[in-house]
Design an enzyme around this catalytic site. Structure first.
Site, PDB file in Angstrom:
ATOM      1  CG  PHE A 808       2.070  -5.309  -2.085  1.00 26.85           C
ATOM      2  CD1 PHE A 808       0.858  -3.975  -2.092  1.00 26.85           C
ATOM      3  CD2 PHE A 808       2.345  -6.031  -1.701  1.00 26.85           C
ATOM      4  CE1 PHE A 808       0.085  -4.638  -0.700  1.00 26.85           C
ATOM      5  CE2 PHE A 808       1.426  -6.232  -0.085  1.00 26.85           C
ATOM      6  CZ  PHE A 808       0.258  -5.523   0.059  1.00 26.85           C
ATOM      7  CG  HIS A 809       4.886  -0.386   1.692  1.00 27.70           C
ATOM      8  ND1 HIS A 809       3.779  -0.352   3.041  1.00 27.70           N
ATOM      9  CD2 HIS A 809       5.373   0.305   2.465  1.00 27.70           C
ATOM     10  CE1 HIS A 809       4.168   0.048   4.392  1.00 27.70           C
ATOM     11  NE2 HIS A 809       5.091   0.840   3.572  1.00 27.70           N
ATOM     12  CB  SER A 810       1.412  -5.050   2.994  1.00 28.28           C
ATOM     13  OG  SER A 810       0.349  -5.553   3.852  1.00 28.28           O
TER      14      SER A 810
END
Length: 952
Positions: A808-810
């Site tokens: 995941f990349h916020s």
């Protein structure tokens, strides 16, 4: 005693059919003899494969039968050696039967026949055990050459209905067998289906039998041949003088030796075509590299840097509006082409700025040179067609080079020897190619007009060229781009970059051939409609259906190139090619703006609108089609005395030879790169999983070199079984249309999930795993204001237990509401999974504060890998349902701007506590490598804690 006849006495004859009979009999003895001996002596061994044995698999494959075991290997080798004699004779007789004056096809087919015979000996006598690579090279070469041999024999077959019928049956059965053969091979190799290899083996043996049977049909034609042996000096003392009638002797005397070699083919002509195509390859290599060099600067500035103006290097054709300058360029076209090679020479510049300027100057001169070349050749349509063919096939060659080098072009300025570059060789060949291909043009500087009236609008033609160049660059400069557009995760429901990238390359060749032979159809509105539908399907659909739309668009775009570029050459090059490259640049920026909207002025207007860009591309192409509709029908192959000009036809044939050779190379590369899927984690005895997270900054290191090789080394040395990569989507013009994960997955032996595709408008997330990926789902998390946040939710089979992994990349710090919504979405996703889970992430939060408490705790059910590590902001590893045994932070060197974080887990054990223990209390299989202690290696070392941490 002197012979009675001047040409000697005939002492023996042999009917030609016995050559075919001998070839067929001995070839079948080789294969069937080995099968009988192998089944009799080593049945259980030769039916055993890497996954199953008897009784699941009960029939041996060809390779296992004729392979390394004695005596079946010897039986096969002896008979296949005997086969070579009749085989060479068969090829020679077929050439004699089919040769024609001024025809090159019989020579080509004979050459392929000899080549197949030699390569058969290669894979026969060099087994996979002796040298696996050379065995595969010989085998692939043999199989690839089977296609032109079969098609060539069919094309040359004399009008014998019986022979033609059997050849069509055997050839159709042969190629039809390839489909189930590949299917069952994938079932065996990828899905590990028991019994699939036995079915595959039946189809493999069928190919062998059909291959030999196809050549056995020659017995029908060879029955009309008589092989005659003459005694020219009387050494047989007159034996057999009456063996052949005088009529036969007279027929032999009447044959003209001069007809053996036709004059239609010259190696010089083929070399000219190769040089011309390589010149086109150099152009596309420089053009596709420019965006990469520009991208480095906004990447490290995190915004507009000013260097982006170099994308305008393509507008140099506007200079051709000045008559004196146009005259100078056309008269000195070789010098202009040679000056463009600064783009290939730029790899020698150490600083990124100088490399960019050198690359930009190369593109400036290359666009000027090619536009002037098209304009200069317009008075001779067949020469203009040759230049357009070289330009278009150059794109195919560039894409094939990237296919072979894992989506990097080996002559790019981001490549050099340490990371696999072939820059010096590429530059040397380009210099020789330019010297060869620019010896003359149709015009020596004078504006000699194209034959016939020139209709249509120069401006509309320029728009058409803009759409054409953008389509060729954005979608076709890499064979995996459209495949990743339609990729949606596991299980696989669509094409794969390997081997299906070869399909894209074949479609490119098919499209170009369509445009050359049917230019009227290529520029028609009906075909434009097909291309538009293909673009719409590619943009809106996934899996195989979306890819089929992409293939239709590919064929259309490549078919349009010959008539549209030829039409553009009829007008002022400044108005067509100058305007075309200017609008092309605008389309390039637009297709970057759709994902970079958070960092550029006016970006929100283009946010997530790839559909707008594709629509604009097709509308521009439509303008070009509209301009061409007013042009009278013409043909690029001029007539000579009412018939096709043989010189023009011959010139076209050379470029088709080159294209065909490149397509065969693409198929061979696809075979060689097909993955084994035989992957093993680093420490299976401990049921250990080492997981890592790394933000790779688009695979450009601090010095603007491609970083895949350096990344590969540290991932391997750190023994990462599972790794999440962020900022990994490189499938845009500005990033070179690359895919780092292909090289890493194949070289490290890992499964790969690319994550949300290029048409999903993210910076990318990817997952590499030593464990099979059973299922994966791609998510775009809520992002109402800032950049889109991608996530992968994958289920992995870890030692027989299903474990979920999230990558995941916020969103960025500037968008707090985005990040809050994303934290709630992901926490809910992780909470709902009943399986053990690992999160590999980029969270943009401080430990213990704000959204951290959503990601960690009751809302998500996840634990922090090390709650005491307060010095974090971006990267985090969370987990549940696994025993966490170790955690480490490894410095990045100059590869990227972010460290590697890694954690060790044990599958099937409870979570454990947070108490730290010494390394001596940890089993060796659960320890981090000592290589990174102290100063580490190549700039990679344990930092922050200066050593790994281990937990009880």
């Amino acid at each position: 005693m002197a012979p009675k006849f001047k040409d000697g006495d005939v002492v023996g004859t042999l009917n030609g059919k016995w050559i075919s009979y001998a070839h067929t009999l001995v070839a079948y003895c080789a294969f069937l003899g080995a099968l009988i001996v192998g089944v009799s002596l080593h049945y259980h061994k030769i039916v055993q494969n890497e996954f199953y044995g008897y009784p699941e698999e009960w029939f041996p494959s060809v390779s296992s039968t004729i392979g390394d075991r004695y005596p079946e290997r010897s039986v096969f080798m002896v008979f296949i050696a005997i086969t070579s004699g009749p085989r060479f004779a068969l090829v020679a007789l077929w050439y004699i039967l089919t040769r024609r004056p001024n025809s090159t096809l019989p020579k080509f087919v004979a050459g392929v026949g000899v080549f197949r015979t030699l390569t058969c000996g290669g894979w026969t006598y060099v087994t996979s055990t002796d040298d696996h690579d050379w065995h595969d090279i010989f085998m692939i070469s043999y199989l690839v050459a089977t296609l032109p041999w079969t098609l060539g024999v069919l094309a040359l077959s004399p009008r014998n209905p019986t022979a033609v019928k059997y050849r069509k049956i055997f050839a159709g059965a042969f190629f039809g067998t390839l489909v189930p053969l590949i299917y069952f091979f994938i079932q065996h190799k990828v899905h590990h289906v028991a019994g699939a290899y036995t079915i595959y083996s039946f189809f493999e043996w069928s190919l062998v039998l059909l291959d030999v049977a196809f050549d056995a049909v020659t017995a029908i034609e060879f029955a009309n041949f008589e092989i005659v042996v003459k005694d020219l000096r009387g050494i047989t003392r007159g034996a057999g003088k009456n063996a052949v009638a005088d009529a036969v002797l007279e027929k032999e005397k009447e044959k003209e030796v001069g007809q053996v070699f036709a004059k239609g083919f010259t190696w010089s002509g083929l070399l000219d075509a190769v040089a011309d195509v390589y010149n086109g390859f150099a152009f596309w290599s420089m053009l596709t590299a420019l965006g990469l060099c520009v991208w480095y600067f906004p990447l490290w500035h995190m915004g507009i840097s000013g260097y982006e103006v170099m994308v305008m290097s393509t507008v140099s054709p506007f200079l051709l509006s000045i008559k004196s300058l146009r005259f100078l360029v056309v008269r000195n076209i070789r010098i202009v082409h040679l000056m463009s090679l600064s783009g290939l020479l730029s790899f020698l510049a150490k600083s990124p700025e100088n490399r960019l300027f050198s690359a930009g100057f190369g593109v400036w001169m290359a666009c000027l040179a090619w536009s002037a070349t098209f304009y200069a050749e317009r008075s001779q349509p067949h020469r203009l067609e040759a230049r357009i063919s070289a330009f278009s096939i150059g794109l195919v060659a560039s894409s094939i080079a990237k296919f072979a080098f894992w989506t990097n072009n080996p002559v790019w300025p981001i490549m050099h020897a340490p990371n696999g570059g072939w820059n010096k060789l590429g530059l040397a060949l380009a210099t020789l190619a330019i010297l060869r291909s620019t010896r003359s043009t149709a015009s020596s500087g004078a504006d000699i007009p194209a034959p016939g009236p020139t209709k249509g609008s120069a401006a509309l033609t320029g728009l058409g060229l803009a759409g054409l160049f953008f389509a060729m660059h954005s979608l076709l400069s890499d064979s995996s781009t459209m495949i990743l557009w339609v990729w949606e995760g596991y299980p696989v429901r669509g094409p794969l970059a390997v081997p299906h990238g070869a399909w894209t390359l074949i479609a490119m060749g098919l499209g170009l051939v369509t445009g050359l032979f049917s230019p009227t159809f290529a520029r028609s509105w009906a075909f434009y409609g097909v291309g538009s539908i293909g673009a719409a399907v590619l943009t809106t659909s996934s899996h195989w259906f979306g890819y089929y739309g992409g293939l239709a668009l590919t064929i259309y775009v490549m078919a349009l190139a010959p008539p549209l570029i030829a039409h553009g050459a009829r007008h002022s090059p400044a108005k067509t090619f100058g305007l075309g490259f200017l609008i092309y640049n605008i389309l390039v920026l637009a297709h970057v703006w759709v994902v970079a909207y958070a960092f550029v002025p006016g970006g929100p207007l283009m946010r997530e609108h790839t559909d707008w860009v594709m629509t604009a591309m097709m509308l521009c192409i439509g303008c070009g089609v509209f301009s061409m509709t007013g042009q009278p029908k013409s043909t690029t192959i001029q007539k000579y005395k009412g018939k096709p000009n043989p010189a023009a036809s011959k010139l076209r044939s050379y470029y088709l030879y080159v294209l065909f050779g490149l397509e065969l190379l693409a198929v061979a590369i696809a075979y060689l790169r097909f993955p084994s899927y035989n992957y093993t984690p680093y420490h299976p005895e401990e049921k250990s999983v080492t997981a890592g997270i790394w933000t790779i900054h688009f695979s450009l290191d601090n010095d603007m070199w491609s970083s895949e090789h350096r990344m590969r080394d540290v991932i391997q040395e750190l023994e990462l079984d599972v790794v999440g990569l962020l900022e990994s989507d490189l499938q845009r013009i500005i990033m070179g249309n690359r895919d780092t994960t292909q090289f890493l997955a194949e070289d490290l032996g890992m499964y790969v999930d690319f994550g949300p595709g290029p048409n999903k408008h993210t910076w990318g997330s990817a997952l590499l795993s030593k464990f099979p990926i059973v299922n994966s789902t791609h998510h775009l998390l809520p992002s109402p204001v800032g950049e889109l946040a991608p996530a992968i939710h994958a289920t992995l089979d870890m030692y027989g237990k299903m474990v979920d992994v999230f990558v995941f990349h916020s969103g960025q710090e500037e968008d707090p509401e985005d990040r809050r919504l994303q934290s709630e979405y992901l926490a809910k996703l992780m909470k709902e999974t009943p399986r053990p889970a690992i999160l590999l992430s980029y969270l943009v939060t401080k430990p213990g504060e704000g959204n951290y408490n959503t990601y960690v705790g009751e809302k998500s059910g996840m634990r922090d890998v090390d709650p005491s590590d307060w010095d974090r902001w971006c990267e985090y590893i969370l987990y549940k349902g696994l025993r966490r045994t170790g955690y480490a932070r490894v410095s990045r060197s100059t590869i990227t701007d972010t460290e590697i974080q890694a954690a060790k887990f044990v599958v099937g054990q409870p979570e454990g506590g947070n108490d730290l223990i010494g390394e001596d209390q940890v089993p060796p299989g659960l320890r981090f490598p000592a290589l990174f202690r102290g100063q580490g290696v190549r700039g990679h070392a344990y930092h922050v804690f200066n050593e790994p941490r281990y937990f009880a």
